[in-house]
Design an enzyme around this catalytic site. Structure first.
Site, PDB file in Angstrom:
ATOM      1  N   HIS A  28       0.843  -1.204   0.000  1.00 39.04           N
ATOM      2  CA  HIS A  28       0.000   0.000   0.000  1.00 39.04           C
ATOM      3  C   HIS A  28       0.878   1.254   0.000  1.00 39.04           C
ATOM      4  CE1 HIS A  28      -3.040  -2.965   1.497  1.00 39.04           C
ATOM      5  NE2 HIS A  28      -3.782  -2.283   0.642  1.00 39.04           N
TER       6      HIS A  28
ATOM      7  N   ASP B  87      -8.339  -1.716  -7.865  1.00 40.35           N
ATOM      8  CA  ASP B  87      -7.579  -1.870  -6.625  1.00 40.35           C
ATOM      9  C   ASP B  87      -7.124  -3.307  -6.399  1.00 40.35           C
ATOM     10  OD1 ASP B  87      -6.439  -1.055  -4.220  1.00 40.35           O
ATOM     11  OD2 ASP B  87      -8.309  -1.197  -3.090  1.00 40.35           O
TER      12      ASP B  87
END
Length: 326
Positions: free
Chosen positions: A58, A239
Site C-alpha cells: 500500500h 484496486d
C-alpha cells in the site's frame, strides 16, 4: 517516453519505474484540457509525498498502478462517441484512485481497531483507513495551489466530492460481496441488452456495427443507482487487479502483498494477539493463497464486471491463465 513504458496498456509495471516516471504516469492519467497543468503537477507531487515508504504494497507505486489501471479500463470501454460515465465522473474516479490509499500505514482496519489506534478511535471503528484517505485528499485540495477541482462550478465540486468519498470508502474490502452482487443483479436484469453489447465488442472492425459502448447500455446506466454501482466497482476492481496483469507483474505484486501481510502478522505476534493464518509467514502456502485469492475473491468480481463491460474480457482471460503458474 510514456508510450514506451506501456502507458495505456496492461503491461505498464510501476514496480519497475523510477520516481520521475511514476509522477509522469500519474499526471498523464489525470491530465485533461480543462485542468491547470501546474496545479495538477503540484497536486500529484504532494499526493506522492503523503504515501508512506514503509508498506510493501500500500504505497505510491500501488497508487500509480491502480490509477493507471482505471485509466486504461475507462479508455478501453470508451472507443466510440458515447461514454458510460461523464468526464466529471471519470475525473473524480481517477483522483480517487491516486489518493485511495494515501497515508496507508501498512496494516489493516482490523489491526487498527484491535489496537485502539487513533484512526480507529477517530472514525468509530468504521473503515478508519478509507475515511482517513478521503479526509487527506480533501485537506490537500483546500490549498489553492493544489486544488485540482478549482476550475469546477460549485455544483460540480459538490458532485465530485460525493463521488470521491463514496468511491474511496467503497475500496474497503468489507464491501466486496456487495459490489459483486450488485454487478450480478444488473447483468441478470439486462441480460439481453448485454448480449448485444458483447456482440458489438466482439466485432470492433465491423464498420456497420455501432461503436462501443452501444446506446442501449449507456441508457441503461443512466439511473443513479446503476452509475453508483459502476463507479464504485470500477475503482474496487482496479484496486484488486494484480491478478489481471501479465504473470510476471502479477507475481511481483503478490510478493509485495504477502510481505506486507507477514509484517502485520509479526506486529500482532509481538503484541500477543492472534495471528490469522494468512498473516503468518510460517504457515502460509504462498501459491495456494494466490490461487484462493483469484478463485474466491477476484474472479467473481471480474466475471460479473466483464458481463457488463465486454471490452475488459482480455483481463478475465489473463486472470484465468495466471491461476495455473502458481
Amino acid at each position: 517516453i510514456l508510450k514506451e513504458l506501456g502507458m495505456g496498456t496492461w503491461i505498464l509495471d510501476p514496480l519497475q519505474l523510477k520516481a520521475p516516471q511514476l509522477l509522469s504516469v500519474a499526471t498523464a492519467s489525470l491530465s485533461a484540457p480543462e485542468l491547470d497543468g501546474a496545479v495538477l503537477t503540484r497536486f500529484v507531487e504532494e499526493v506522492a509525498g503523503r504515501y508512506l515508504p514503509g508498506p510493501q504494497h500500500h504505497n505510491w507505486r500501488h497508487a500509480v498502478d491502480v490509477t493507471h489501471t482505471l485509466f486504461t479500463m475507462l479508455h478501453a470501454c470508451n472507443s466510440g462517441s458515447l461514454t458510460l460515465l461523464s468526464w466529471l465522473e471519470e475525473y473524480a474516479l481517477l483522483v480517487s484512485a491516486v489518493c485511495h490509499d494515501i497515508g496507508h500505514p501498512g496494516v489493516s482496519n482490523d489491526f487498527l481497531v484491535q489496537t485502539s489506534h487513533d484512526l480507529a478511535i477517530r472514525y468509530n471503528d468504521t473503515s478508519p483507513l478509507e475515511n482517513m484517505h478521503c479526509a487527506t485528499l480533501f485537506a490537500i485540495v483546500q490549498h489553492p495551489a493544489m486544488d485540482v477541482f478549482m476550475s469546477l462550478p460549485q455544483e460540480s465540486r459538490k458532485e465530485v466530492r460525493g463521488i470521491c468519498v463514496e468511491a474511496i470508502l467503497n475500496t474497503d474490502n468489507i464491501h466486496h460481496v456487495s459490489h459483486v452482487k450488485a454487478l450480478q443483479t444488473f447483468a441478470e436484469m439486462k441480460n439481453e441488452l448485454l448480449q448485444h453489447a458483447r456482440a458489438v465488442a466482439d466485432h470492433p472492425e465491423d464498420d456497420t456495427a455501432p461503436a462501443w459502448p452501444p446506446l442501449e447500455l449507456v441508457e441503461a446506466l443512466c439511473e443513479a443507482e446503476s452509475r453508483h454501482m459502476l463507479r464504485n466497482a470500477l475503482l474496487h476492481l482496479a484496486d484488486i487487479s494484480n491478478p489481471l496483469k501479465p504473470f510476471s507483474i502479477c507475481r511481483a505484486w503478490a510478493q509485495c502483498v504477502l510481505e506486507e501481510f507477514f509484517s502485520q502478522g509479526d506486529k500482532l505476534q509481538e503484541l500477543g494477539l492472534l495471528v490469522p493464518a494468512l498473516l503468518d509467514r510460517k504457515k502460509t502456502n504462498r501459491p495456494f493463497s494466490q490461487i484462493s485469492f483469484i478463485e474466491f475473491f477476484v474472479a467473481p468480481c471480474v466475471f460479473a464486471m466483464v458481463r457488463i463491460l465486454a471490452p475488459l474480457r482480455c483481463l478475465q482471460e489473463e486472470m484465468v491463465s495466471n491461476a495455473f503458474p502458481w
